[in-house]
Design a protein around this motif. Structure first.
Motif, PDB file in Angstrom:
ATOM      1  N   THR A 186      19.213   7.113  -5.139  1.00  0.00           N
ATOM      2  CA  THR A 186      20.050   7.440  -3.986  1.00  0.00           C
ATOM      3  C   THR A 186      20.030   6.270  -3.005  1.00  0.00           C
ATOM      4  OG1 THR A 186      18.214   8.477  -2.810  1.00  0.00           O
ATOM      5  CG2 THR A 186      19.520   9.886  -4.256  1.00  0.00           C
ATOM      6  N   ARG A 187      20.886   6.329  -2.010  1.00  0.00           N
ATOM      7  CA  ARG A 187      21.011   5.206  -1.082  1.00  0.00           C
ATOM      8  C   ARG A 187      19.737   4.963  -0.286  1.00  0.00           C
ATOM      9  NH1 ARG A 187      25.890   5.862   2.936  1.00  0.00           N
ATOM     10  NH2 ARG A 187      24.535   7.603   3.561  1.00  0.00           N
ATOM     11  N   THR A 188      19.030   6.026   0.081  1.00  0.00           N
ATOM     12  CA  THR A 188      17.822   5.872   0.906  1.00  0.00           C
ATOM     13  C   THR A 188      16.546   5.749   0.084  1.00  0.00           C
ATOM     14  OG1 THR A 188      17.601   8.283   1.073  1.00  0.00           O
ATOM     15  CG2 THR A 188      18.883   7.160   2.781  1.00  0.00           C
ATOM     16  N   ALA A 189      16.635   5.920  -1.230  1.00  0.00           N
ATOM     17  CA  ALA A 189      15.428   5.937  -2.067  1.00  0.00           C
ATOM     18  C   ALA A 189      14.601   4.660  -2.014  1.00  0.00           C
ATOM     19  CB  ALA A 189      15.812   6.251  -3.512  1.00  0.00           C
ATOM     20  N   PRO A 190      15.207   3.449  -2.004  1.00  0.00           N
ATOM     21  CA  PRO A 190      14.384   2.236  -2.061  1.00  0.00           C
ATOM     22  C   PRO A 190      13.343   2.135  -0.954  1.00  0.00           C
ATOM     23  CG  PRO A 190      16.666   1.699  -2.537  1.00  0.00           C
ATOM     24  CD  PRO A 190      16.653   3.128  -2.101  1.00  0.00           C
ATOM     25  N   SER A 191      13.577   2.756   0.169  1.00  0.00           N
ATOM     26  CA  SER A 191      12.615   2.672   1.272  1.00  0.00           C
ATOM     27  C   SER A 191      11.879   3.986   1.516  1.00  0.00           C
ATOM     28  CB  SER A 191      13.338   2.267   2.562  1.00  0.00           C
ATOM     29  OG  SER A 191      14.350   3.215   2.886  1.00  0.00           O
ATOM     30  N   THR A 192      12.054   4.971   0.648  1.00  0.00           N
ATOM     31  CA  THR A 192      11.422   6.279   0.833  1.00  0.00           C
ATOM     32  C   THR A 192      10.035   6.305   0.227  1.00  0.00           C
ATOM     33  OG1 THR A 192      13.579   7.383   0.783  1.00  0.00           O
ATOM     34  CG2 THR A 192      11.637   8.754   0.382  1.00  0.00           C
ATOM     35  N   ASP A 193       9.072   6.829   0.970  1.00  0.00           N
ATOM     36  CA  ASP A 193       7.689   6.947   0.517  1.00  0.00           C
ATOM     37  C   ASP A 193       7.607   7.984  -0.608  1.00  0.00           C
ATOM     38  OD1 ASP A 193       4.969   7.093   0.192  1.00  0.00           O
ATOM     39  OD2 ASP A 193       4.508   7.430   2.311  1.00  0.00           O
ATOM     40  N   LEU A 194       6.968   7.605  -1.714  1.00  0.00           N
ATOM     41  CA  LEU A 194       6.846   8.509  -2.857  1.00  0.00           C
ATOM     42  C   LEU A 194       5.688   9.491  -2.718  1.00  0.00           C
ATOM     43  CD1 LEU A 194       7.372   6.082  -5.889  1.00  0.00           C
ATOM     44  CD2 LEU A 194       9.088   7.469  -4.708  1.00  0.00           C
ATOM     45  N   ARG A 195       4.776   9.223  -1.811  1.00  0.00           N
ATOM     46  CA  ARG A 195       3.556  10.034  -1.764  1.00  0.00           C
ATOM     47  C   ARG A 195       3.795  11.507  -1.474  1.00  0.00           C
ATOM     48  NH1 ARG A 195       0.120   6.219   2.166  1.00  0.00           N
ATOM     49  NH2 ARG A 195       2.203   6.240   3.157  1.00  0.00           N
ATOM     50  N   PRO A 196       4.708  11.896  -0.609  1.00  0.00           N
ATOM     51  CA  PRO A 196       4.921  13.338  -0.407  1.00  0.00           C
ATOM     52  C   PRO A 196       5.375  14.066  -1.666  1.00  0.00           C
ATOM     53  CG  PRO A 196       5.818  12.091   1.439  1.00  0.00           C
ATOM     54  CD  PRO A 196       5.461  11.095   0.384  1.00  0.00           C
ATOM     55  N   LEU A 197       6.250  13.445  -2.449  1.00  0.00           N
ATOM     56  CA  LEU A 197       6.706  14.078  -3.680  1.00  0.00           C
ATOM     57  C   LEU A 197       5.582  14.152  -4.712  1.00  0.00           C
ATOM     58  CD1 LEU A 197      10.245  12.449  -3.984  1.00  0.00           C
ATOM     59  CD2 LEU A 197       9.701  14.802  -3.333  1.00  0.00           C
ATOM     60  N   GLY A 223       0.787  -1.220   0.000  1.00  0.00           N
ATOM     61  CA  GLY A 223       0.000   0.000   0.000  1.00  0.00           C
ATOM     62  C   GLY A 223       0.818   1.270   0.000  1.00  0.00           C
ATOM     63  N   VAL A 224       2.134   1.180   0.120  1.00  0.00           N
ATOM     64  CA  VAL A 224       2.995   2.356   0.124  1.00  0.00           C
ATOM     65  C   VAL A 224       4.015   2.217  -0.995  1.00  0.00           C
ATOM     66  CG1 VAL A 224       4.644   3.723   1.424  1.00  0.00           C
ATOM     67  CG2 VAL A 224       2.704   2.681   2.610  1.00  0.00           C
ATOM     68  N   ALA A 225       3.962   3.126  -1.957  1.00  0.00           N
ATOM     69  CA  ALA A 225       4.917   3.111  -3.055  1.00  0.00           C
ATOM     70  C   ALA A 225       6.211   3.780  -2.601  1.00  0.00           C
ATOM     71  CB  ALA A 225       4.344   3.844  -4.261  1.00  0.00           C
ATOM     72  N   THR A 226       7.312   3.114  -2.842  1.00  0.00           N
ATOM     73  CA  THR A 226       8.631   3.639  -2.452  1.00  0.00           C
ATOM     74  C   THR A 226       9.507   3.817  -3.686  1.00  0.00           C
ATOM     75  OG1 THR A 226       9.586   1.440  -2.147  1.00  0.00           O
ATOM     76  CG2 THR A 226       8.428   2.418  -0.258  1.00  0.00           C
ATOM     77  N   GLY A 227      10.783   4.100  -3.437  1.00  0.00           N
ATOM     78  CA  GLY A 227      11.718   4.260  -4.542  1.00  0.00           C
ATOM     79  C   GLY A 227      11.825   3.036  -5.424  1.00  0.00           C
ATOM     80  N   ASP A 228      11.520   1.870  -4.866  1.00  0.00           N
ATOM     81  CA  ASP A 228      11.527   0.664  -5.696  1.00  0.00           C
ATOM     82  C   ASP A 228      10.462   0.744  -6.782  1.00  0.00           C
ATOM     83  OD1 ASP A 228      13.649  -0.571  -4.445  1.00  0.00           O
ATOM     84  OD2 ASP A 228      12.387  -1.584  -2.960  1.00  0.00           O
ATOM     85  N   ALA A 229       9.322   1.331  -6.439  1.00  0.00           N
ATOM     86  CA  ALA A 229       8.263   1.509  -7.441  1.00  0.00           C
ATOM     87  C   ALA A 229       8.714   2.470  -8.536  1.00  0.00           C
ATOM     88  CB  ALA A 229       6.990   2.035  -6.773  1.00  0.00           C
ATOM     89  N   LEU A 230       9.412   3.517  -8.151  1.00  0.00           N
ATOM     90  CA  LEU A 230       9.945   4.457  -9.138  1.00  0.00           C
ATOM     91  C   LEU A 230      10.930   3.757 -10.061  1.00  0.00           C
ATOM     92  CD1 LEU A 230      10.436   7.302 -10.274  1.00  0.00           C
ATOM     93  CD2 LEU A 230      12.102   7.644  -8.423  1.00  0.00           C
ATOM     94  N   ALA A 231      11.803   2.927  -9.488  1.00  0.00           N
ATOM     95  CA  ALA A 231      12.765   2.208 -10.312  1.00  0.00           C
ATOM     96  C   ALA A 231      12.068   1.289 -11.300  1.00  0.00           C
ATOM     97  CB  ALA A 231      13.708   1.407  -9.418  1.00  0.00           C
ATOM     98  N   GLY A 232      11.043   0.579 -10.839  1.00  0.00           N
ATOM     99  CA  GLY A 232      10.314  -0.304 -11.743  1.00  0.00           C
ATOM    100  C   GLY A 232       9.633   0.462 -12.857  1.00  0.00           C
ATOM    101  N   TYR A 233       9.061   1.606 -12.533  1.00  0.00           N
ATOM    102  CA  TYR A 233       8.377   2.422 -13.543  1.00  0.00           C
ATOM    103  C   TYR A 233       9.380   2.934 -14.582  1.00  0.00           C
ATOM    104  CZ  TYR A 233       5.488   6.175 -15.504  1.00  0.00           C
ATOM    105  OH  TYR A 233       4.791   7.009 -16.352  1.00  0.00           O
ATOM    106  N   LEU A 234      10.518   3.423 -14.120  1.00  0.00           N
ATOM    107  CA  LEU A 234      11.517   3.946 -15.052  1.00  0.00           C
ATOM    108  C   LEU A 234      12.088   2.838 -15.937  1.00  0.00           C
ATOM    109  CD1 LEU A 234      13.425   6.482 -12.762  1.00  0.00           C
ATOM    110  CD2 LEU A 234      11.887   7.001 -14.674  1.00  0.00           C
TER     111      LEU A 234
END
Length: 392
Positions: free
Chosen positions: A240-251, A15-26
């Protein structure tokens, strides 16, 4: 190159999209880019030669596939660039800042030919419609006269003669309310054919140049550098190093807030009244620069696109269709198309030594497209207000 796919584990499963979701999308968008590039090369699109006219290319598989491939290239390039913009804190800064302008250059360059073709088709259809119209709203008649005067002023050495047609001559005679007088229709019809031929020459030349520019771009070292970086992106996203676990919703929320703020700065109260003619303000200005009122609307269109792409990232590329946002986006696309078509008509009216009837027809065409701009603003206002009311 082996096909790249999204990770088998859904990064949004909890239920929470993180940097891993961004990587998959890109990665997915990079793969689509490479697939479109391969299709573009297979159709022989980079072999050169003049572009075929739109009406003669319909039904030809090679031409249609070439158009589709270019569209898909632009589509994936826009999504990659937009995602790099919205989620740039999660990506390697140097790499992201280097990639974004290159993708924007590529998307813009590949879109020029299609834009010229669509603009010509829009203007010729409008000329045909205007030439055959017998009954028009009274306000439209007034605006046509104003547009004709604008074209007359812009026509250069023939300005005086054109002004007589648009202002003081029988072409400005007023009949019953809401009915375009016969002399005015006659002047428009006489000038419409020459206006259409002038627009055809100018926009076809612009399209040919855009075609050549696109071919040169696709064969350039600059493009190959972009393609190489996209190929690497299909397998390795520089988070970035912390991106895989960072919540994308604020951005993503920040992107939506920028959109909301930009819409809030628009004159939506005015746009809520049809036929308010705000889009015609400065219509007599001799300045060939883009219409001063259109910039904020174009900016909202770009921000709406970024918001949509952010939602795609949050939903793993499978964002549900929001019909209200879709309608708002379509209205802003029509706004952009009509604005650019009006500018093309005004530019044609500045051609030296054109006949007064031609200048008159181009003035009417310019006014018609500025009315289309106003109608698109009204449609956007209606769609956006429905979205606001429906929002929780």
């Amino acid at each position: 190159m082996a096909q790249q796919h999204l990770d088998p584990t859904d990064p949004t499963a909890d239920g929470v999209a993180t940097g891993d979701a961004l990587a998959g999308y890109l990665r997915a968008q990079a793969t689509e880019f490479l697939r479109a590039l391969r299709l573009h090369r297979e159709t022989g699109s980079s072999s050169g030669g003049p572009p075929a006219r739109a009406h003669s290319s319909v039904g030809e598989n090679g031409a249609e596939e070439s158009v589709d491939a270019a569209r898909l290239l632009r589509r994936s390039a826009r999504r990659i660039s937009g995602s790099l913009h919205t989620f740039r804190p999660l990506l390697d800064a140097d790499w992201s800042e280097e990639m974004r302008p290159e993708l924007a250059w590529l998307s813009g360059t590949l879109g020029l030919e299609h834009a010229c073709e669509a603009r010509l088709e829009r203007l010729l259809l409008a000329l045909h419609r205007l030439s055959g119209a017998a009954v028009l709203p009274a306000q439209t008649v007034d605006v046509m006269a104003a547009g004709a005067a604008a074209a007359a002023v812009a026509a250069g050495s023939r300005a005086t003669g054109a002004a007589r047609v648009g202002d003081g001559g029988p072409g400005n005679a007023r009949g019953p309310a809401g009915v375009t007088p016969t002399p005015e229709r006659g002047n428009l019809t006489v000038g419409a054919a020459k206006a259409g031929a002038l627009l055809d020459r100018q926009l076809t030349l612009a399209r040919t140049r855009a075609h050549s520019t696109a071919l040169q771009a696709l064969g350039s070292s600059r493009f190959h550098a972009v393609a190489d970086k996209v190929a690497l992106l299909a397998s390795d996203v520089p988070l970035t190093r912390t991106a895989p676990s960072t919540d994308l919703r604020p951005l993503a929320a920040a992107a939506e807030e920028r959109l909301t703020a930009a819409v809030g700065a628009l004159p939506l109260v005015t746009a809520g009244h049809p036929y308010n003619a705000e889009a015609l303000v400065h219509g007599l200005s001799p300045d060939p620069a883009p219409h001063p009122q259109d910039g904020p609307w174009h900016q909202v269109r770009l921000l709406l696109r970024l918001h949509r792409y952010a939602q795609e990232v949050l939903n793993g590329g499978n964002a549900p269709v929001d019909v209200r946002l879709l309608a708002a986006g379509q209205a802003l696309n029509r706004h952009r198309d009509a604005s650019e078509a009006a500018a093309a008509a005004a530019q044609a009216a500045r051609t030296p030594r054109i006949a007064p009837a031609t200048a008159y027809a181009l003035g009417v065409l310019h006014a018609d497209q500025r009315h289309e701009v106003e109608a698109a603003r009204f449609a956007f206002q209606q769609a956006w207000q429905k979205q606001t009311v429906s929002a929780p």
